[in-house]
Design a protein around this motif. Sequence first.
Motif, mmCIF file in Angstrom:
data_model
loop_
_atom_site.group_PDB
_atom_site.id
_atom_site.type_symbol
_atom_site.label_atom_id
_atom_site.label_comp_id
_atom_site.label_asym_id
_atom_site.label_seq_id
_atom_site.Cartn_x
_atom_site.Cartn_y
_atom_site.Cartn_z
ATOM 1 N N ALA A 30 -8.470 6.247 -5.290
ATOM 2 C CA ALA A 30 -8.476 6.956 -4.006
ATOM 3 C C ALA A 30 -9.880 7.364 -3.585
ATOM 4 C CB ALA A 30 -7.571 8.188 -4.093
ATOM 5 N N ILE A 31 -10.618 7.990 -4.462
ATOM 6 C CA ILE A 31 -11.966 8.462 -4.112
ATOM 7 C C ILE A 31 -12.939 7.293 -4.062
ATOM 8 C CG2 ILE A 31 -13.861 9.991 -4.767
ATOM 9 C CD1 ILE A 31 -11.234 11.377 -3.756
ATOM 10 N N GLY A 32 -12.823 6.362 -5.003
ATOM 11 C CA GLY A 32 -13.709 5.197 -4.997
ATOM 12 C C GLY A 32 -13.569 4.387 -3.721
ATOM 13 N N ASN A 33 -12.338 4.170 -3.259
ATOM 14 C CA ASN A 33 -12.121 3.412 -2.029
ATOM 15 C C ASN A 33 -12.661 4.180 -0.819
ATOM 16 O OD1 ASN A 33 -10.707 0.840 -1.130
ATOM 17 N ND2 ASN A 33 -9.975 2.335 0.350
ATOM 18 N N ALA A 34 -12.485 5.492 -0.811
ATOM 19 C CA ALA A 34 -13.026 6.309 0.283
ATOM 20 C C ALA A 34 -14.556 6.230 0.318
ATOM 21 C CB ALA A 34 -12.563 7.753 0.134
ATOM 22 N N PHE A 68 2.128 0.895 -0.522
ATOM 23 C CA PHE A 68 1.891 2.086 0.307
ATOM 24 C C PHE A 68 1.201 1.732 1.616
ATOM 25 C CE2 PHE A 68 -0.252 5.953 1.688
ATOM 26 C CZ PHE A 68 0.819 6.827 1.690
ATOM 27 N N THR A 69 0.537 0.572 1.656
ATOM 28 C CA THR A 69 -0.134 0.170 2.891
ATOM 29 C C THR A 69 0.862 -0.151 3.997
ATOM 30 O OG1 THR A 69 -0.276 -2.165 2.242
ATOM 31 C CG2 THR A 69 -2.131 -0.720 1.634
ATOM 32 N N ALA A 70 2.151 -0.225 3.671
ATOM 33 C CA ALA A 70 3.175 -0.408 4.703
ATOM 34 C C ALA A 70 3.142 0.745 5.702
ATOM 35 C CB ALA A 70 4.553 -0.527 4.072
ATOM 36 N N SER A 71 2.496 1.823 5.339
ATOM 37 C CA SER A 71 2.334 2.940 6.277
ATOM 38 C C SER A 71 1.546 2.507 7.516
ATOM 39 C CB SER A 71 1.660 4.131 5.591
ATOM 40 O OG SER A 71 0.429 3.735 5.030
ATOM 41 N N ASP A 72 0.866 1.360 7.456
ATOM 42 C CA ASP A 72 0.206 0.812 8.642
ATOM 43 C C ASP A 72 1.213 0.540 9.758
ATOM 44 O OD1 ASP A 72 -2.378 0.936 7.721
ATOM 45 O OD2 ASP A 72 -2.630 -1.218 7.460
ATOM 46 N N ILE A 73 2.460 0.271 9.389
ATOM 47 C CA ILE A 73 3.511 0.041 10.392
ATOM 48 C C ILE A 73 3.719 1.313 11.205
ATOM 49 C CG2 ILE A 73 5.956 -0.510 10.728
ATOM 50 C CD1 ILE A 73 5.705 -2.161 8.062
ATOM 51 N N LEU A 74 3.694 2.451 10.542
ATOM 52 C CA LEU A 74 3.838 3.732 11.241
ATOM 53 C C LEU A 74 2.610 4.060 12.083
ATOM 54 C CD1 LEU A 74 5.359 5.802 8.302
ATOM 55 C CD2 LEU A 74 6.583 4.687 10.192
ATOM 56 N N LEU A 75 1.492 3.421 11.772
ATOM 57 C CA LEU A 75 0.247 3.674 12.495
ATOM 58 C C LEU A 75 0.036 2.691 13.649
ATOM 59 C CD1 LEU A 75 -2.020 4.402 9.407
ATOM 60 C CD2 LEU A 75 -0.964 6.056 10.950
ATOM 61 N N GLY A 76 1.052 1.879 13.957
ATOM 62 C CA GLY A 76 0.970 1.031 15.135
ATOM 63 C C GLY A 76 0.985 -0.463 14.905
ATOM 64 N N GLY A 101 -9.524 -13.845 9.566
ATOM 65 C CA GLY A 101 -8.125 -14.013 9.960
ATOM 66 C C GLY A 101 -7.187 -12.991 9.364
ATOM 67 N N THR A 102 -7.721 -12.007 8.653
ATOM 68 C CA THR A 102 -6.883 -10.951 8.076
ATOM 69 C C THR A 102 -7.195 -9.630 8.776
ATOM 70 O OG1 THR A 102 -8.496 -10.319 6.382
ATOM 71 C CG2 THR A 102 -6.955 -12.086 5.817
ATOM 72 N N GLY A 103 -6.445 -8.615 8.457
ATOM 73 C CA GLY A 103 -6.679 -7.276 9.004
ATOM 74 C C GLY A 103 -7.747 -6.549 8.219
ATOM 75 N N ASN A 104 -8.966 -7.080 8.217
ATOM 76 C CA ASN A 104 -10.101 -6.506 7.480
ATOM 77 C C ASN A 104 -9.876 -6.458 5.973
ATOM 78 O OD1 ASN A 104 -11.902 -6.127 9.578
ATOM 79 N ND2 ASN A 104 -11.028 -4.134 10.109
ATOM 80 N N VAL A 105 -9.158 -7.409 5.433
ATOM 81 C CA VAL A 105 -8.928 -7.489 3.993
ATOM 82 C C VAL A 105 -10.155 -8.128 3.354
ATOM 83 C CG1 VAL A 105 -7.528 -8.541 2.172
ATOM 84 C CG2 VAL A 105 -6.441 -7.604 4.221
ATOM 85 N N ALA A 106 -10.611 -7.516 2.270
ATOM 86 C CA ALA A 106 -11.819 -7.984 1.601
ATOM 87 C C ALA A 106 -11.511 -8.463 0.186
ATOM 88 C CB ALA A 106 -12.846 -6.855 1.532
ATOM 89 N N ALA A 129 -16.875 2.789 7.802
ATOM 90 C CA ALA A 129 -15.540 3.021 8.355
ATOM 91 C C ALA A 129 -15.172 4.497 8.370
ATOM 92 C CB ALA A 129 -14.495 2.241 7.552
ATOM 93 N N GLY A 130 -15.854 5.300 7.587
ATOM 94 C CA GLY A 130 -15.519 6.722 7.497
ATOM 95 C C GLY A 130 -14.411 6.964 6.488
ATOM 96 N N PHE A 131 -14.224 8.235 6.155
ATOM 97 C CA PHE A 131 -13.235 8.591 5.133
ATOM 98 C C PHE A 131 -11.797 8.456 5.624
ATOM 99 C CE2 PHE A 131 -16.737 11.089 3.120
ATOM 100 C CZ PHE A 131 -16.719 10.422 1.912
ATOM 101 N N LEU A 132 -11.545 8.688 6.898
ATOM 102 C CA LEU A 132 -10.165 8.759 7.367
ATOM 103 C C LEU A 132 -9.652 7.503 8.043
ATOM 104 C CD1 LEU A 132 -10.167 12.423 8.684
ATOM 105 C CD2 LEU A 132 -9.321 11.548 6.512
ATOM 106 N N THR A 133 -10.504 6.536 8.305
ATOM 107 C CA THR A 133 -10.069 5.336 9.014
ATOM 108 C C THR A 133 -8.999 4.590 8.228
ATOM 109 O OG1 THR A 133 -12.263 5.142 9.982
ATOM 110 C CG2 THR A 133 -10.845 3.207 10.107
ATOM 111 N N TYR A 134 -9.218 4.379 6.957
ATOM 112 C CA TYR A 134 -8.274 3.635 6.120
ATOM 113 C C TYR A 134 -7.744 4.529 4.992
ATOM 114 C CZ TYR A 134 -10.303 -0.328 8.575
ATOM 115 O OH TYR A 134 -10.740 -1.196 9.541
ATOM 116 N N TRP A 135 -7.379 5.753 5.335
ATOM 117 C CA TRP A 135 -6.921 6.726 4.343
ATOM 118 C C TRP A 135 -5.745 6.206 3.533
ATOM 119 C CZ3 TRP A 135 -1.883 8.256 4.562
ATOM 120 C CH2 TRP A 135 -1.215 8.019 5.772
ATOM 121 N N ASN A 136 -4.818 5.468 4.195
ATOM 122 C CA ASN A 136 -3.644 4.987 3.482
ATOM 123 C C ASN A 136 -3.992 3.888 2.472
ATOM 124 O OD1 ASN A 136 -4.256 3.418 5.764
ATOM 125 N ND2 ASN A 136 -2.153 2.687 5.965
#
Length: 190
Positions: A75-79, A140-148, A45-50, A87-94
Amino acid sequence: MSAAVTTAAGVRRSPWAVTSRTIVFGAIGAALYGALGIFSFIIPGTGNVAIRPAIALIPFVGVRFGPIAGFFTGAIGNAIVDQIQGAGFLTYWNWSLANGLTGLVAGLIAHYLKEPKKTGAQLTRVAGISLVAVVIGMLFTASDILLGNTAEYWFFAEYLPALLTTVVASVIIAPALDQAWKPLQNLSGR
């Protein structure tokens, strides 16, 4: 005094100093987080939150080894985790940057907030730093708003669940890691 604030000679060090020790501990933190981060569980029920207990490594590294090492760990550990999980490196870059900012904020707060002598106060300090760093970094994840995504979706399906799970893991595990590190810190030169 905090190991993150002074050198062995007692000289105050810049929080932005990049030394071989900063690089090594940041890389070790990122590798540990990348390897242990795969043990996570998506919350339905979340946006892929783990739920990811390894996330507590990020504020711990920031507190003990400074903002640069904390940022690198997050940053690098999450990537790395995203790459391993497909998911790849750029899918959840923010989100990787948000985790990096969590480590950076933890390192900065720890640099300027004197470490107390009593164990209980030390645990409270690390827990408090972790809490504040997670709240600020995850913004900083609020940047998801800019991503749609809509602001409501971001806040209720992503930010709040991520904030709650990350705060719980960090406030409990980061102080425990910090106390476990204390006997080893002299071996590391910190």
